[in-house]
Design a protein around this motif. Structure first.
Motif, PDB file in Angstrom:
ATOM      1  N   GLU A   1       0.858  -1.186   0.000  1.00 35.80           N
ATOM      2  CA  GLU A   1       0.000   0.000   0.000  1.00 35.80           C
ATOM      3  C   GLU A   1       0.893   1.234   0.000  1.00 35.80           C
TER       4      GLU A   1
ATOM      5  N   THR B   1       3.556   0.424   2.909  1.00 31.42           N
ATOM      6  CA  THR B   1       3.726  -0.849   3.610  1.00 31.42           C
ATOM      7  C   THR B   1       4.321  -1.830   2.610  1.00 31.42           C
TER       8      THR B   1
ATOM      9  N   ASP C   1       4.352  -0.129   9.249  1.00 29.42           N
ATOM     10  CA  ASP C   1       3.731  -1.444   9.437  1.00 29.42           C
ATOM     11  C   ASP C   1       2.320  -1.460   8.863  1.00 29.42           C
ATOM     12  N   SER C   2       1.617  -0.308   8.973  1.00 31.60           N
ATOM     13  CA  SER C   2       0.274  -0.166   8.410  1.00 31.60           C
ATOM     14  C   SER C   2      -0.016   1.311   8.243  1.00 31.60           C
TER      15      SER C   2
END
Length: 294
Positions: free
Chosen positions: A104, A124, A157-158
């Protein structure tokens, strides 16, 4: 074909507008006339020999692909202007999403400590070890012009999300340059020329620790700052370096070598010019005698 633009939706399913929101209706629901062979843009309500159409402005940035599909690139309201260039952030996001290790991605424009706007890409990764800034920058060079390549690449990580599930751009952290992100071991300056170049880079890039093998562009440099750097080098060392040399030698060690080589060459040229001038002032017989001794 392939040119980004706002997606407009027309047809029988388009509503008349927003309930009790005449301002939003005027902005989003628009009319223009469609002729057989052309769109009347300058006079949208001219219905002579044309059909009046009502369309809804989605605010989505899209483009047609050769196979007839419509590719979503982002939002029109995510358009920014940096160093005089108007940039669609969705185009950069679409290009970065093509990297096999990127899952993403979202791109924003942020101001650095000096007040300059810079592009920052947050992503990510598919793999446990995310791609480096250098790898992503190289990947984009064949797909985007220089002014659209982000100055910062931030692995996360997100991506932070809002309650509605959209990316919360305001919650994205400020980019932080780390030695791992630069992908070069810190090596301090070894001589006066390198020390002066480090001070120039620190002032222009607003980065505290700069090693002689750090890449100018990995530190957030861009073409405008490169031009300013070349001007400072000219003022400090009286050396004219072409701007393209910074792109082929983007670290301090290489730049210092170029400056040293140029200074030595200029000294040799000056010494030769002085010698020729002295020879021209000698009488012809003395000149012949000197030549005979060679």
């Amino acid at each position: 074909m392939g040119v980004p633009g706002e997606l407009l939706i027309g047809g029988e399913g388009v509503a008349l507008g927003y309930l009790n929101r005449p301002d939003l209706t005027a902005e989003k629901v628009v009319q223009f006339s469609v002729c057989r062979f052309q769109y009347s843009v300058s006079d949208p309500l001219n219905t002579e020999n044309c059909t009046l159409k009502t369309v809804y402005r989605t605010g989505d940035l899209c483009r047609f692909l050769p196979d007839g599909c419509v590719e979503f690139l982002g939002r029109v309201d995510h358009q920014v202007k940096i160093r005089g260039f108007r940039i669609e952030l969705g185009e950069i996001e679409a290009a970065l999403a093509g990297h096999t290790a990127v899952r993403e991605v979202v791109v924003t424009a942020r101001e650095d400590e000096a007040g300059h706007k810079q592009l920052a890409a947050y992503f990510t990764a598919v793999t446990p070890e995310p791609p480096t800034a250098g790898e992503l920058r190289t990947f984009l060079k064949d797909k985007l012009p220089d002014y659209m390549i982000p100055a910062h690449f931030v692995p996360l990580d997100s991506l932070p999300l809002t309650a509605s599930g959209k990316v919360n751009r305001r919650a994205l952290p400020a980019p932080q340059l780390t030695r791992a992100a630069i992908a070069a071991e810190y090596v301090p300056p070894r001589n006066e020329i390198e020390e002066e170049l480090v001070e120039m880079w620190q002032a222009l890039l607003a980065v505290e620790q700069i090693g002689i093998y750090d890449n100018f562009f990995d530190l957030g440099g861009h073409s405008l700052l490169a031009t300013q750097l070349i001007a400072r080098i000219r003022a400090a060392f009286q050396v004219d370096l072409p701007l393209r040399r910074l792109f082929t030698a983007p670290n301090i060690a290489n730049l210092a070598d170029l400056i040293t080589e140029t200074l030595i060459a200029e000294e040799d040229d000056a010494a030769l010019a002085q010698l020729l001038a002295e020879l021209e002032e000698l009488p012809e017989d003395e000149t012949q005698d000197l030549l005979a001794e060679l």
